[in-house]
Design an enzyme around this catalytic site. Structure first.
Site, mmCIF file in Angstrom:
data_model
loop_
_atom_site.group_PDB
_atom_site.id
_atom_site.type_symbol
_atom_site.label_atom_id
_atom_site.label_comp_id
_atom_site.label_asym_id
_atom_site.label_seq_id
_atom_site.Cartn_x
_atom_site.Cartn_y
_atom_site.Cartn_z
ATOM 1 C CB ALA A 72 -0.934 -0.003 1.208
ATOM 2 C CB THR A 73 4.196 2.048 1.426
ATOM 3 O OG1 THR A 73 3.840 1.690 2.765
ATOM 4 C CG2 THR A 73 5.147 3.226 1.444
ATOM 5 C CG ASN A 140 -2.437 3.394 11.073
ATOM 6 O OD1 ASN A 140 -2.903 4.470 10.679
ATOM 7 N ND2 ASN A 140 -1.178 3.268 11.440
ATOM 8 C CD GLN A 168 -5.103 -0.938 9.647
ATOM 9 O OE1 GLN A 168 -5.808 -1.839 10.105
ATOM 10 N NE2 GLN A 168 -3.781 -1.007 9.652
ATOM 11 C CG HIS A 187 0.495 -7.012 5.126
ATOM 12 N ND1 HIS A 187 0.702 -6.680 6.445
ATOM 13 C CD2 HIS A 187 0.899 -5.937 4.418
ATOM 14 C CE1 HIS A 187 1.228 -5.453 6.515
ATOM 15 N NE2 HIS A 187 1.349 -4.982 5.293
ATOM 16 C CB THR A 223 7.834 -10.000 -13.550
ATOM 17 O OG1 THR A 223 8.665 -9.718 -14.672
ATOM 18 C CG2 THR A 223 7.123 -11.324 -13.753
ATOM 19 C CB CYS A 305 4.900 2.888 11.108
ATOM 20 S SG CYS A 305 4.060 1.843 9.948
HETATM 21 N N1 PLP Z 1 -1.843 2.779 5.502
HETATM 22 C C1 PLP Z 1 -2.251 2.296 6.682
HETATM 23 C C2 PLP Z 1 -3.464 2.877 7.326
HETATM 24 C C3 PLP Z 1 -1.550 1.256 7.288
HETATM 25 O O1 PLP Z 1 -1.967 0.772 8.462
HETATM 26 C C4 PLP Z 1 -0.401 0.739 6.647
HETATM 27 C C5 PLP Z 1 0.423 -0.299 7.299
HETATM 28 O O2 PLP Z 1 0.733 -0.225 8.472
HETATM 29 C C6 PLP Z 1 -0.036 1.263 5.394
HETATM 30 C C7 PLP Z 1 -0.777 2.285 4.860
HETATM 31 C C8 PLP Z 1 1.131 0.715 4.632
HETATM 32 O O3 PLP Z 1 0.806 -0.568 4.135
HETATM 33 P P1 PLP Z 1 1.907 -1.533 3.507
HETATM 34 O O4 PLP Z 1 2.476 -2.320 4.634
HETATM 35 O O5 PLP Z 1 1.179 -2.415 2.543
HETATM 36 O O6 PLP Z 1 2.901 -0.675 2.807
#
Ligand code: PLP
Length: 359
Positions: A72-73, A140, A168, A187, A223, A305
C-alpha cells in the site's frame, strides 16, 4: 502467544495460502511461468492474475481499475506523486505513507486537523488550488472511521482529487464509493505480504513511478507474482463473503475486552470506530514495563511504524493528548481468528499487570 496486533498485520487465511500454492509449485507444474509471456503456461498465469484482479475489485467501487503494487505504501506514493499535483491537503492522522510522501514530494501540504475524538471535520475548508485531498477510511492507530464520502464530495466541489487509504477498512466496511483513488494492502486482510493495489477511477490520469516493461497498463512496470496476486484475490473474496460474520465476531470480542478493561480510557470516538482496534490509556502506566512483563501477548504501544522510534504518536498528539497521556496508551487489535478465551486471558492479565504497577 496471543496475537493482538491485527493493525500491524493479519494472519494469512488458509484459503489465501491454498490459492497461492499452485503458483509456487516446482518445474513440472509450470506455475512459475511469467504472467507476461505469451506461451501457454504464461497465459495460464496471466489468467490467474486477472481472476485475482476481479476478486480484489469486488471490494472496491465499480468504474475503476485495480493496479497491483508491491504494498500500500507504493500505491499511496503512486497516487500522490503520480497525480503530479503541487498542493495537497491531508488529515493530521494519515499514515506516514501519505503524510511523509506529501510533505516530501509536493510544493505545499496543508494538514487538516482532527477533533479530540479523532475525526476529520467533513466541512473542513479546502484551500483554492488544492489538487488532491487524502483522508484515510479507518485510522490504523485508534480505529476511528472518517466521513470519507462527505470529504470526497467536498474535494470534488473544490476541483481536487480524493485519495482514500482504505488499508484498515477494506474487507470490513463498504468501500469509499466517492473516492478517485483507493489504496489497499493484502496483508491487512489475511492475504500475503508483498502486494497491495491502487484502485483508480476511470478518467483519472496518473504517471508511473516505475518505468520498464510497461506492465499494469504502463503504470507499474515489473513482473507480477501470480502467487501473491492469487493470495490477495482469495483473501479479498473471503473478506467480502465473511464481512458480516467477521464483524459480529469482532464486536463480541470488543465488548468483552471493554468489560474487562472498563477502567481504561478509550482514545478516539467510541462510536465512529472499527471495534477491532482498541487504543486505551491508563494514567501513569509504564507501557514498556507492561510489554516486557507480558512477552507472550503481542500488542502494540502505538502504531507499529512509530513504535521503536521513541517519538510520541502523531495520531495521539493530533487528538490533543499530551506526551504523558500518549505514552501511557496501548493498542489491542484483534480479528477473525482471535478466540474469546484469548481476549479474556490477555485483557485480564494486562489489567492485572497494570494494577501491579499501582495504576
Ligand atoms: N496505511 C495504513 C493505514 C496502514 O496501516 C499501513 C500499514 O501499516 C499502510 C498504509 C502501509 O501498508 P503496507 O504495509 O502495505 O505498505
Amino acid at each position: 502467544m496471543i496475537y493482538l496486533d491485527y493493525q500491524a498485520t493479519t494472519p494469512l487465511a488458509p484459503e489465501a495460502r491454498d490459492a497461492m500454492l499452485p503458483w509456487l509449485a516446482g518445474p513440472e507444474a509450470q506455475g512459475f511461468a511469467n504472467p507476461h509471456s505469451p506461451h501457454r503456461p504464461g497465459r495460464a498465469a496471466a489468467a490467474a492474475v486477472e481472476a485475482a484482479r476481479e476478486q480484489v475489485a469486488s471490494l472496491l467501487p465499480p468504474g475503476g481499475t485495480v493496479v497491483f503494487t508491491g504494498c500500500a505504501t507504493e500505491a499511496l506514493n503512486l497516487a500522490v506523486r503520480g497525480s503530479g499535483v503541487r498542493r495537497v491537503a491531508v488529515s493530521a492522522i494519515e499514515h506516514s505513507a501519505v503524510l511523509d510522501t506529501a510533505k516530501a514530494c509536493v510544493d505545499r501540504c496543508d494538514v487538516i486537523p482532527v477533533s479530540p475524538q479523532g475525526l476529520v471535520d467533513a466541512d473542513a475548508a479546502i484551500a483554492p488550488g488544492t489538487g488532491l485531498v487524502a483522508v484515510m477510511q479507518v485510522n490504523n492507530e485508534i480505529g476511528t472511521i472518517q466521513p470519507v464520502d462527505a470529504l470526497a464530495a467536498a474535494a470534488r466541489d473544490a476541483g481536487a482529487l480524493f485519495l482514500c487509504d482504505a488499508v484498515q477498512g477494506a474487507g470490513k466496511l463498504a468501500p469509499p464509493a466517492q473516492a478517485d483513488m483507493i489504496a489497499l494492502s493484502a496483508h491487512k486482510l489475511h492475504g500475503p505480504k508483498g502486494i497491495g493495489c491502487l484502485w483508480i477511477r476511470d478518467g483519472v490520469e496518473l504517471r508511473p513511478l516505475i518505468y520498464g516493461g510497461g506492465q499494469e497498463q504502463d503504470l507499474r512496470s515489473g513482473t507480477l507474482s501470480p502467487a501473491l496476486c492469487a493470495g490477495f484475490g482469495a483473501a479479498a473474496q473471503l473478506a467480502r463473503e465473511r464481512m458480516q460474520d467477521d464483524a459480529d465476531h469482532i464486536a463480541m470480542l470488543a465488548g468483552k475486552a471493554r468489560d474487562i478493561l472498563s477502567r481504561w480510557t478509550l482514545n478516539g470516538s467510541p462510536v465512529e470506530r472499527w471495534c477491532g482496534n482498541l487504543n486505551l490509556r491508563l494514567h501513569g502506566l509504564d507501557v514498556a514495563r507492561l510489554m516486557s512483563e507480558l512477552r507472550d501477548i503481542a500488542f502494540s504501544a502505538g502504531s507499529a511504524c512509530a513504535s521503536g522510534s521513541g517519538r510520541t504518536s502523531h495520531v495521539l498528539r493530533a487528538l490533543g493528548l499530551g506526551d504523558r497521556q500518549a505514552k501511557c496508551s496501548i493498542r489491542l487489535g484483534f480479528g477473525r481468528y482471535t478466540m474469546l478465551r484469548e481476549i479474556e486471558d490477555a485483557c485480564a492479565r494486562i489489567d492485572a499487570a497494570a494494577a501491579a504497577q499501582g495504576v
